[in-house]
Design a protein around this motif. Sequence first.
Motif, short mmCIF file in Angstrom:
data_model
loop_
_atom_site.label_atom_id
_atom_site.label_comp_id
_atom_site.label_asym_id
_atom_site.label_seq_id
_atom_site.Cartn_x
_atom_site.Cartn_y
_atom_site.Cartn_z
N ALA A 1 -1.62 -13.80 10.83
CA ALA A 1 -0.82 -13.51 9.65
C ALA A 1 -0.50 -14.78 8.88
O ALA A 1 -0.42 -14.79 7.66
CB ALA A 1 0.48 -12.83 10.07
N ILE A 2 -0.38 -15.87 9.62
CA ILE A 2 0.20 -17.10 9.07
C ILE A 2 -0.86 -18.10 8.61
O ILE A 2 -1.84 -18.33 9.30
CB ILE A 2 1.10 -17.74 10.15
N VAL A 3 -0.65 -18.65 7.44
CA VAL A 3 -1.44 -19.79 6.97
C VAL A 3 -0.52 -21.00 7.05
O VAL A 3 0.43 -21.10 6.29
CB VAL A 3 -1.91 -19.58 5.51
N PRO A 4 -0.76 -21.91 8.01
CA PRO A 4 0.11 -23.08 8.07
C PRO A 4 0.09 -23.83 6.73
O PRO A 4 -0.97 -23.99 6.14
CB PRO A 4 -0.51 -23.93 9.19
N SER A 5 1.26 -24.27 6.27
CA SER A 5 1.34 -24.97 4.98
C SER A 5 0.93 -26.43 5.19
O SER A 5 1.74 -27.34 5.03
CB SER A 5 2.75 -24.87 4.40
N VAL A 6 -0.31 -26.61 5.55
CA VAL A 6 -0.83 -27.95 5.83
C VAL A 6 -2.14 -28.12 5.06
O VAL A 6 -2.94 -27.18 4.99
CB VAL A 6 -1.08 -28.15 7.34
N VAL A 7 -2.31 -29.29 4.47
CA VAL A 7 -3.52 -29.56 3.68
C VAL A 7 -4.06 -30.92 4.10
O VAL A 7 -3.29 -31.87 4.29
CB VAL A 7 -3.19 -29.57 2.17
N SER A 8 -5.39 -31.00 4.27
CA SER A 8 -5.99 -32.26 4.69
C SER A 8 -7.18 -32.59 3.80
O SER A 8 -8.01 -31.73 3.52
CB SER A 8 -6.43 -32.13 6.15
N ASN A 9 -7.22 -33.84 3.35
CA ASN A 9 -8.36 -34.28 2.53
C ASN A 9 -9.34 -35.03 3.42
O ASN A 9 -9.06 -36.14 3.86
CB ASN A 9 -7.88 -35.19 1.40
N ASP B 1 0.86 -1.19 0.00
CA ASP B 1 0.00 0.00 0.00
C ASP B 1 0.89 1.24 0.00
O ASP B 1 2.10 1.13 -0.17
CB ASP B 1 -1.04 -0.04 1.12
N LEU B 2 0.27 2.40 0.15
CA LEU B 2 1.04 3.63 -0.04
C LEU B 2 2.20 3.76 0.94
O LEU B 2 3.20 4.39 0.63
CB LEU B 2 0.11 4.84 0.10
N THR B 3 2.05 3.13 2.11
CA THR B 3 3.11 3.30 3.10
C THR B 3 4.14 2.18 3.08
O THR B 3 5.14 2.26 3.76
CB THR B 3 2.50 3.37 4.52
N GLY B 4 3.87 1.13 2.31
CA GLY B 4 4.84 0.04 2.26
C GLY B 4 4.13 -1.30 2.25
O GLY B 4 2.91 -1.37 2.14
N PRO B 5 4.91 -2.40 2.34
CA PRO B 5 4.29 -3.72 2.29
C PRO B 5 3.56 -4.07 3.58
O PRO B 5 4.02 -3.72 4.67
CB PRO B 5 5.49 -4.66 2.06
N LYS B 6 2.42 -4.76 3.43
CA LYS B 6 1.62 -5.16 4.59
C LYS B 6 1.21 -6.62 4.44
O LYS B 6 0.96 -7.09 3.34
CB LYS B 6 0.31 -4.35 4.64
N ILE B 7 1.10 -7.30 5.59
CA ILE B 7 0.66 -8.69 5.58
C ILE B 7 -0.87 -8.75 5.41
O ILE B 7 -1.59 -7.93 5.98
CB ILE B 7 1.07 -9.38 6.90
#
Lengths: 168, 614
Positions: free
Chosen positions: B44-52, B30-36
Amino acid sequence: MTYFEAFGLEPKLVVDVDDLQQRFYRLSRELHPDRFTRRPVEEQQQALEKTSVLNDGLRTLKDPIRRAEYVLKQHGFDIGEQRTKDVPPELLEEVFELNMALEESDREQLDGFRTKFAAMLGEIDGGLQGLFAAYDASQSRDDLQKIRGVLNRRRYIENLVQKIDSSI
Amino acid sequence: MSTFQIDFGETKRIIGIDLGTTNSLGAFMDLTGPKIIPTANGGAIVPSVVSNLGAEVVAGENARALLVSHPERTVYSVKRLMGRSADDIQEELRLFPFRVVPSEGVIRLQLGEKTFTPPEISAFILREIKKNAEAYFNGEEITQAVITVPAYFNDAQRQATKDAGRIAGLEVLRLVNEPTAAALAYGLDKRQNGIVAVYDFGGGTFDISILKLHDGIFEVLATNGDTHLGGDDIDNILLAIALDDMANEWGDAKVADNHQIVQTVRRAVIAAKEKLSFVPETSIELDYKGKKYQRALTRELFEKLIAPIVDRTLGPCRAALKDAGLTPEQVDEVVLVGGSTRIPLVRQAVEALFKAKPHTELNPDEVVALGAAVQAGILSGDVTDKLLLDVTPLSLGIETMGGVVSKLIHRNSTIPASASETFTTAVDGQSNVLIHVLQGEREMVRDCRSLARFDLKGIDPLPAGLAKIEVRFLIDANGILNVTARDGRTGKEQSVEVKPSYGLTDDQVEAMIQESFEKAEDDFRERQVREARVEADRLIAAVAKSKQSDAFAQLPEAERNEIDRVYNELQVVYHSDDYAFIRSKMTELDEVTHHLAEIMVNTAVSGALKGTKI
């Protein structure tokens, strides 16, 4: 487009490397594909092509040996041939002694050869500067022929150094 | 995707994504810089885990919750499997609870009743981030992204990452190397000029990059690393010790075969590892169905155990410095990236090598995603004062006589980089030439990584050696190889068929994209059904209530029967999967109760006028 043209330079063997690097930065800012993401595909493709020429060109022209080989190739000289085959006559004796030392893996002797060859390379590189300037002035094929001879000798010695390095 | 929108000036939002081994994050500029980009629950975090789960596939936080309860259906650290063959990963597969199905080339993981390739698994994680972004931007569709990869990823691993993006419905505008992204996020260009080393020790990969800064240009001089070295390896050491202990204490030699126990222990050792970054002593503690295990662990012992792993990061650092033609003293700044750099021993090792106090101001978990957002800003044209010039981490060559690799593009060449080579035929009338392309630093084919075989087809039949096919190898700004060929005599474009050694073919990716579109339609339908049912609930409750009213009793019998009929029908239709059918029944009920509603409103009004309650 030649690498020299890509940088807006005359096709000369003596190159001001700092100037070359500055030209590289300036052109990269303009031509890099990152600047063309929002442009039509053809323009993106062109940016990719031009930037690869720029990058390949910098790598080639920055290094005096690669630069000279590039110019030789442009003038139809075969390079990259006779890498290790024919021993330059003036090196016959040294190569013979070196092979003995390699066989016996005599560390002291090998170190001595290494220093000696490094000095030879330094001498050759110093001499090349003069040959480069001479060619730039004359643009004659004879001068290129001379450079080619020196480069072959240089490559031969470089291979010897590598041989020593991999054995110690 | 954007075939119809050759957009000059129209600005689509580009997001930055750090697709990590353990965690993934999205960010934007955004105008002020990068944002999460925040997740659904504000994190902020999406665990890199996937379950079927059979009925649906879940990713992120929801899937992480299933690691222990459904280990056979749940994948983590899939990044370690991207662009690899089953042979490459035998060693680590033993530690994964899920099963790998033997198949040609690309790996397939068995999760419950379905199999998935690593790019498909990664696509679920990317979709989760895409969804978070779309929710955050009030439903604006996100279709373009910059995704980060370890600098030392080879062509197959990069291609797999790009495929994952496509499957997730994202046009991957650029793959950026993680350490370079981190340098961008730090905005170190403020110092204008200097040498920066980025030490990136993550969950599954290690990278070192040496950069030269020049008035906003981030020029990578050299990179090195190990795509199989990370926090996971530290966890595995502790895991093995704990499982060994437990086998003895519990008198159960098969404890390591129980995936639920293993995942419980994994969680416990990770917790202990993380604590030891802040306290000198802790313990590994767990409770599995009433059975307890506890073991004290000092930082001192921990450091002894992990020292060999930390040491393994130093070799690549020295190699990168050598390739850059620099000594450690010439490095002005060091940046630490990745969760594993929180470990005090790692910090000490970096300080000792570079003789500089490393930068740690930015959260090491977020810095790569933030850098990806800055690169997204560069691509969108919002950021004009910065430019990234990255390199290819591995040399590219072709197979020549005797199984020797002839190098065409050397490692640490600035990309895009290219090389040309002329090929000819060996036999009279030969109509195709096969070129085997490899990546790696070794001399022999068997020691390098096979990338692909390119089949030059339709060569005019000529006596041997007369055909001249000029082949151009181009590594693009993503570090991915493109090959084009031209007939040297006619100048005609020559067709090249690519047979990737480990990755998915274009057709396979297309099929997966198609399937994901169908999936998206399924998702859409499901949501429609859910929404229709929620509204039907309300309507049914309201009608049920009004059926108790005096007004209903006053209606003619035919009208009451009609309302009852439609009311009962809606309750049946309610359970159908056809949202349009539910809606039409709701409309019908609405219509037949129209008169009733009028009477009720009138009664209410007259009741109110009289000051009495109904």
